[in-house]
Scaffold this motif. Structure first.
Motif, short mmCIF file in Angstrom:
data_model
loop_
_atom_site.label_atom_id
_atom_site.label_comp_id
_atom_site.label_asym_id
_atom_site.label_seq_id
_atom_site.Cartn_x
_atom_site.Cartn_y
_atom_site.Cartn_z
N TYR A 181 -1.91 10.74 9.86
CA TYR A 181 -0.47 10.60 9.67
C TYR A 181 -0.14 9.13 9.49
CZ TYR A 181 -0.10 9.00 14.54
OH TYR A 181 -0.24 8.31 15.71
N GLY A 182 1.04 8.89 8.95
CA GLY A 182 1.49 7.51 8.84
C GLY A 182 1.64 7.01 7.42
N ASN A 183 0.69 6.17 6.99
CA ASN A 183 0.84 5.35 5.79
C ASN A 183 2.07 4.46 5.92
OD1 ASN A 183 0.19 4.27 3.33
ND2 ASN A 183 1.05 5.95 2.12
N PHE A 184 2.18 3.84 7.10
CA PHE A 184 3.30 2.96 7.37
C PHE A 184 3.17 1.68 6.53
CE2 PHE A 184 2.44 5.24 11.41
CZ PHE A 184 3.64 5.93 11.51
N PRO A 185 4.29 1.13 6.07
CA PRO A 185 4.24 -0.10 5.25
C PRO A 185 4.08 -1.36 6.11
CG PRO A 185 6.51 0.63 5.50
CD PRO A 185 5.65 1.69 6.16
N VAL B 8 2.19 -0.25 15.91
CA VAL B 8 2.78 0.01 14.60
C VAL B 8 4.07 -0.78 14.42
CG1 VAL B 8 3.82 1.75 13.10
CG2 VAL B 8 1.74 2.30 14.36
N TRP B 9 4.94 -0.77 15.44
CA TRP B 9 6.22 -1.46 15.32
C TRP B 9 6.02 -2.96 15.11
CZ3 TRP B 9 10.95 -0.67 14.01
CH2 TRP B 9 11.94 -1.58 14.33
N LEU C 26 4.87 -3.58 11.64
CA LEU C 26 5.98 -3.44 10.69
C LEU C 26 6.85 -4.70 10.69
CD1 LEU C 26 7.10 0.24 11.34
CD2 LEU C 26 6.18 -0.64 9.19
N MET C 27 7.10 -5.24 11.87
CA MET C 27 7.94 -6.42 11.99
C MET C 27 7.32 -7.64 11.33
SD MET C 27 10.84 -5.69 13.28
CE MET C 27 10.68 -4.26 12.21
N GLU C 28 6.00 -7.64 11.19
CA GLU C 28 5.34 -8.76 10.53
C GLU C 28 5.70 -8.85 9.05
OE1 GLU C 28 1.15 -8.89 11.22
OE2 GLU C 28 1.36 -8.74 13.39
N ARG C 29 6.27 -7.76 8.51
CA ARG C 29 6.73 -7.80 7.12
C ARG C 29 7.98 -8.66 6.96
NH1 ARG C 29 5.19 -3.87 3.57
NH2 ARG C 29 6.12 -5.35 2.10
N VAL C 30 8.75 -8.82 8.03
CA VAL C 30 10.03 -9.52 7.91
C VAL C 30 10.10 -10.80 8.74
CG1 VAL C 30 11.30 -7.42 7.35
CG2 VAL C 30 11.01 -8.06 9.73
#
Length: 331
Positions: free
Chosen positions: A268-272, A316-317, A320-324
């Motif tokens: 599951y996932g495929n988080f960006p 995961v969170w 994800l935050m490393e994107r911004v």
């Protein structure tokens, strides 16, 4: 809801189309209060929508792979065979697909590759940590092909060659079964060989602590010694946060894999999440080092990259935050 004696003719202007449709469905199915059942179904759909998305998103990668296969077949039919006399027939197709995957990598995962200068112009053996899927390897192949104009030869598990419709893609991108003879031939011809010694076992049963699971595998080290080439460790930050595994800690599923040797655990996932691939310093060829010693050196070098670039346990969170957030500065 309208009365059973009412009709849905043109004269019933005040009755909505949806109400008429529900009334006709009730008459056809014989189910009363159908509107209440549909409302409950819609509620359940919204309730479980996040879970459905998490389960379906990994299919995007499979879809991209099959789109790549279709593009290769189209290219094969449309390209003039005379080009094969000028260069590798598949060069154009590889560049096209590399561009597609590179754009996807940059947009979806903000992908970056660090240390590409550590890859020599000659042969080398690259060993890497295997995430739940090899998505980082797909991105790596595209980036190296675009920036260094070099093809990476990857050793894949036997089940990969059983996936329907993938043979052409595997052939074009030089995917190998991994016999010692095949591997030595690639290196002796000056190629770059890529191996994940942990393989599918590491992909399925490692966890957010990024535990290396090589067991007693040292064949790759012997190949490097025989071919007299350096070994280069490689690790992708947050690779276990992009796609995750259900049931990796269940003993029965582990036993099932050991018996069937097939990756049957759901993902599951495929988080960006932010993905960054790092190359470590090459481990040079040393004729006085045994395969066991070289394996330990390679494992320690890979562990060093994990310790340096990955926050443990993975989250995961945070990924994800490393994107911004502001780009992390490495020492």
């Amino acid at each position: 809801m309208i009365n059973q004696n009412e009709s849905c003719g043109a004269e019933q202007i005040s009755i909505s189309y949806l109400t008429c449709l529900l009334s006709l469905l009730e008459e056809w199915t014989g189910v009363e209060h159908l509107e209440e059942y549909l409302s409950y179904l819609i509620y359940l759909t919204w309730l479980f929508m996040p879970l459905l998305i998490l389960l379906l998103l990994p299919a995007v990668i499979v879809l991209l792979l099959y789109i790549s296969v279709i593009i290769l077949h189209i290219y094969k039919r449309k390209t003039d065979l005379k080009e094969a006399y000028l260069n590798d027939f598949w060069d154009g197709a590889r560049q096209m697909l590399a561009t597609i995957w590179y754009v996807h990598a940059r947009i979806w995962n903000g992908y970056e590759l660090r240390g590409l200068e550590k890859i020599p112009d000659g042969p080398a053996l690259i060993v890497f940590y295997h995430g739940a899927t090899p998505i980082d390897f797909f991105y790596l192949v595209a980036t190296v092909l675009i920036r260094k104009k070099r093809i990476l030869h990857i050793v894949a598990d036997h089940f990969v060659f059983l996936i329907p419709g993938m043979k052409l893609l595997l052939d074009v991108f030089c995917v190998l079964h991994g016999s010692p003879e095949e591997c030595r031939k690639v290196l002796e011809n000056g190629g770059l060989l890529v191996i994940a010694p942990g393989g599918v076992r590491e992909a399925l049963f490692s966890d957010e602590n990024y535990t290396i699971m090589w067991r007693n595998r040292k064949g790759f080290a012997q190949v490097a010694i025989d071919a007299k080439v350096p070994i280069i460790p490689m690790f992708t930050r947050n690779v276990r946060e992009t796609i995750r595994i259900f049931g990796g800690r269940i003993r029965f599923l582990r036993s099932l894999y050991e018996y069937l040797r097939l990756p049957l655990l759901p993902v599951y996932g495929n988080f960006p999440v932010k993905l960054q691939t790092y190359f470590g310093d090459p481990i040079p060829y040393d004729p006085n080092v045994t395969a066991e010693e070289l394996t330990e050196k390679a494992k320690n070098a890979l562990q060093y990259l994990i310790d340096k670039h990955q926050e443990i346990p993975g989250n995961v969170w945070r990924a994800l935050m490393e994107r911004v957030t502001t780009e992390r500065k490495d020492d």
